[in-house]
Every structure is written in C-alpha cells, then in structure tokens.
Write a protein that holds these residues in place. Structure first.
Motif, PDB file in Angstrom:
ATOM      1  N   PRO A   1     -25.299  34.210  13.887  1.00 32.54           N
ATOM      2  CA  PRO A   1     -24.977  32.813  14.174  1.00 32.54           C
ATOM      3  C   PRO A   1     -23.470  32.557  14.079  1.00 32.54           C
ATOM      4  O   PRO A   1     -22.844  32.910  13.082  1.00 32.54           O
ATOM      5  N   PHE A   2     -22.919  31.973  15.115  1.00 29.72           N
ATOM      6  CA  PHE A   2     -21.486  31.671  15.124  1.00 29.72           C
ATOM      7  C   PHE A   2     -21.223  30.426  14.290  1.00 29.72           C
ATOM      8  O   PHE A   2     -21.939  29.432  14.394  1.00 29.72           O
ATOM      9  N   ASN A   3     -20.195  30.479  13.440  1.00 30.80           N
ATOM     10  CA  ASN A   3     -19.851  29.326  12.605  1.00 30.80           C
ATOM     11  C   ASN A   3     -18.337  29.235  12.441  1.00 30.80           C
ATOM     12  O   ASN A   3     -17.578  30.023  13.033  1.00 30.80           O
ATOM     13  N   GLN A   4     -17.896  28.268  11.651  1.00 27.82           N
ATOM     14  CA  GLN A   4     -16.465  28.032  11.499  1.00 27.82           C
ATOM     15  C   GLN A   4     -15.752  29.215  10.852  1.00 27.82           C
ATOM     16  O   GLN A   4     -14.613  29.535  11.199  1.00 27.82           O
TER      17      GLN A   4
ATOM     18  N   ILE B   1     -24.915  31.147  19.581  1.00 25.57           N
ATOM     19  CA  ILE B   1     -24.469  29.790  19.255  1.00 25.57           C
ATOM     20  C   ILE B   1     -25.639  28.894  18.855  1.00 25.57           C
ATOM     21  O   ILE B   1     -25.447  27.696  18.636  1.00 25.57           O
ATOM     22  N   GLY B   2     -26.838  29.464  18.735  1.00 25.98           N
ATOM     23  CA  GLY B   2     -27.976  28.656  18.285  1.00 25.98           C
ATOM     24  C   GLY B   2     -29.287  29.338  18.583  1.00 25.98           C
ATOM     25  O   GLY B   2     -29.357  30.307  19.352  1.00 25.98           O
ATOM     26  N   ASP B   3     -30.331  28.836  17.965  1.00 29.94           N
ATOM     27  CA  ASP B   3     -31.657  29.424  18.142  1.00 29.94           C
ATOM     28  C   ASP B   3     -32.330  28.858  19.379  1.00 29.94           C
ATOM     29  O   ASP B   3     -33.352  28.160  19.319  1.00 29.94           O
TER      30      ASP B   3
ATOM     31  N   ILE C   1     -17.228  29.389  22.038  1.00 27.45           N
ATOM     32  CA  ILE C   1     -16.467  30.161  21.049  1.00 27.45           C
ATOM     33  C   ILE C   1     -14.977  30.110  21.366  1.00 27.45           C
ATOM     34  O   ILE C   1     -14.147  29.956  20.465  1.00 27.45           O
ATOM     35  N   ALA C   2     -14.618  30.213  22.637  1.00 26.70           N
ATOM     36  CA  ALA C   2     -13.211  30.164  23.023  1.00 26.70           C
ATOM     37  C   ALA C   2     -12.574  28.847  22.611  1.00 26.70           C
ATOM     38  O   ALA C   2     -11.447  28.810  22.110  1.00 26.70           O
ATOM     39  N   ASP C   3     -13.289  27.750  22.805  1.00 23.74           N
ATOM     40  CA  ASP C   3     -12.777  26.436  22.412  1.00 23.74           C
ATOM     41  C   ASP C   3     -12.574  26.375  20.903  1.00 23.74           C
ATOM     42  O   ASP C   3     -11.537  25.923  20.395  1.00 23.74           O
ATOM     43  N   SER C   4     -13.577  26.836  20.157  1.00 25.95           N
ATOM     44  CA  SER C   4     -13.521  26.790  18.706  1.00 25.95           C
ATOM     45  C   SER C   4     -12.371  27.610  18.152  1.00 25.95           C
ATOM     46  O   SER C   4     -11.708  27.209  17.189  1.00 25.95           O
ATOM     47  N   VAL C   5     -12.114  28.770  18.764  1.00 30.32           N
ATOM     48  CA  VAL C   5     -11.047  29.659  18.299  1.00 30.32           C
ATOM     49  C   VAL C   5      -9.677  29.153  18.729  1.00 30.32           C
ATOM     50  O   VAL C   5      -8.721  29.138  17.941  1.00 30.32           O
ATOM     51  N   THR C   6      -9.572  28.710  19.969  1.00 30.16           N
ATOM     52  CA  THR C   6      -8.276  28.303  20.515  1.00 30.16           C
ATOM     53  C   THR C   6      -7.645  27.174  19.712  1.00 30.16           C
ATOM     54  O   THR C   6      -6.441  27.172  19.449  1.00 30.16           O
ATOM     55  N   ARG C   7      -8.432  26.211  19.290  1.00 30.04           N
ATOM     56  CA  ARG C   7      -7.873  25.071  18.567  1.00 30.04           C
ATOM     57  C   ARG C   7      -7.315  25.464  17.211  1.00 30.04           C
ATOM     58  O   ARG C   7      -6.581  24.699  16.593  1.00 30.04           O
TER      59      ARG C   7
ATOM     60  N   LEU D   1     -22.449  37.863  23.864  1.00 29.91           N
ATOM     61  CA  LEU D   1     -23.178  36.612  23.632  1.00 29.91           C
ATOM     62  C   LEU D   1     -24.658  36.907  23.787  1.00 29.91           C
ATOM     63  O   LEU D   1     -25.111  37.335  24.838  1.00 29.91           O
ATOM     64  N   CYS D   2     -25.420  36.696  22.711  1.00 31.69           N
ATOM     65  CA  CYS D   2     -26.800  37.167  22.698  1.00 31.69           C
ATOM     66  C   CYS D   2     -27.623  36.378  21.688  1.00 31.69           C
ATOM     67  O   CYS D   2     -27.147  36.113  20.576  1.00 31.69           O
ATOM     68  N   PRO D   3     -28.864  35.966  22.024  1.00 29.30           N
ATOM     69  CA  PRO D   3     -29.710  35.248  21.062  1.00 29.30           C
ATOM     70  C   PRO D   3     -29.973  36.049  19.793  1.00 29.30           C
ATOM     71  O   PRO D   3     -30.290  35.482  18.754  1.00 29.30           O
TER      72      PRO D   3
END
Length: 226
Positions: A94-97, A134-136, A149-155, A88-90
């Motif tokens: 960019p993480f997306n769907q 996850i954002g700028d 990210i874990a939430d987004s992937v788990t669902r 996890l790094c600036p």
C-alpha cells in the motif's frame, strides 16, 4: 528528479503532467517527465505486447521483452544514479506518505504501467525494485496509479511548494490527520471561526491545532493512533 512512465496509453498523461503543480515543478526544473510507449519497443512486427497465458485462463498477459527493453532505455537516460523501477499492481505494498517521502529522496523513478490480465511474472521477479498499490480496488491499468504517486512525490521535492512548511503539516506527515482550516470571513452565515485562531497567540493556536488533529484522527482514522 527524472520520472519515466512506461505505458501502452501515453495519451493519458499530458493532461495531468502538464497542469497545476506538476507543470510548475517541471518549469522550476525540480523534475522532468518522460512518457514512453511500450509498443515502440516490441520486436513483434505488429507491435504486439500481450499474449495468451500459459495454462489457459481469461484475459491476456503483458509479455516481458518490450517491458524489459523499454525499462533499459529509460534507465540509460540517467546513468548517474540507479533507478527505482516501480510496478503498479493490486498485489503491491500500500502506497502511503512514508513511501512518498522515501521516493522523494531518489534521483530517478521509472513507472511500469500495465494493462490486460496482468504481467509476465519474470517482469516482477527480475526487473522491478518496488511494487505499489494505491488501494484495495482494481483499475484498468497502472497509469492512474503512477500519476497519483508522481503527484505525491513531486510536491515533496525541494522548491516545488511555495511554503516549505506546507508538506510537513499535511495529513499523515506527522502520523495524524491534518487539523481544520479557516479563512475569511470570520463569520459566514452565522458559522464563526474559532476564537483561538483570531487571537494571534501562536502557542495557543499550535496547541489547538494539535488537539484538533488528535481528535480528528481518533474519530476518522483510529488505526493511525495505534
């Protein structure tokens, strides 16, 4: 799926991983979560995990040894498949769907959550397989990003959502923002539900939702239409 979180602050995780859908997903055995304190892997007698940067500068840098050893331990817990080791790094992509859907196909994810001024570059060069942001903006550490990210992937994992079609209709899943939703009552303070949704005509409803998605995307995220 197995998810391992390498962190200096393990107490940040139970409130999220043990609640709501994430908890239900683990109860359904769709996923298992494992949180490891990076300090436990430090060879320093004081369990130190950071040091001053070569060349000088502000802040401290996360040292490589405890991170490499923690990652090796996590990977050894699931030898049947290769782990994606995520930083996890600036500076990350960019993480997306689309990324969430890709990661949901994996069997093992290991999240490296750093703090301080940054990481020793050898962690990035010789350990990490993926870097995500996850954002700028800058956070105090990678823990919140990893949980997002874990939430987004788990669902997206099979059997997690009650309705398998739900994830397919989410914003970004088809390249558009999601259409508006309404529920009872049909008339609330004079604000009425669109007649087409009360018609029972499924083709007309589908067409209306598609049009609303296009309009909303054009108004709010025209970049997606490009």
């Amino acid at each position: 799926m197995r998810m391992d979180f390498l962190t200096l602050f393990p107490d940040m995780f139970p409130g999220v991983l043990c609640s709501s859908m994430l908890k239900q997903a683990e109860e359904k055995k769709a996923v298992s979560y494992h949180v490891h304190n990076i300090r436990d892997f430090s060879e320093n007698k004081h369990k130190k995990t950071d040091d001053y940067p070569y060349g000088g500068g502000a802040g401290m840098v996360l040292t490589p040894q405890p991170v490499f050893d923690a990652a090796s331990f996590a990977k050894a817990q699931n030898e049947t498949s290769d782990a994606r080791i995520i930083l996890l790094c600036p500076q990350g992509k960019p993480f997306n769907q689309n990324a969430a859907e890709e990661l949901a196909q994996e069997q093992h994810l290991v999240f490296v959550c750093g703090h301080y001024e940054g990481y020793d570059e050898r962690i990035r060069e010789h350990l990490i397989t993926d870097e995500f942001s996850i954002g700028d903006f800058v956070l105090t550490g990678g823990e919140l990003g990893s949980m997002v990210i874990a939430d987004s992937v788990t669902r997206l994992l099979p059997g997690v959502l009650g309705n398998r079609e739900s994830a397919k209709e989410d914003s970004f899943s088809n390249g558009l923002l999601e259409h508006p939703h309404y529920t009872r009552p049909a008339d609330f303070r004079g604000w009425k539900v669109p007649e087409v949704l009360l018609s029972g005509h499924h083709e007309n409803i589908a067409a209306w939702r598609r049009e609303q998605s296009l309009q909303r995307t054009k108004q709010r995220r025209p970049d997606l239409l490009d």
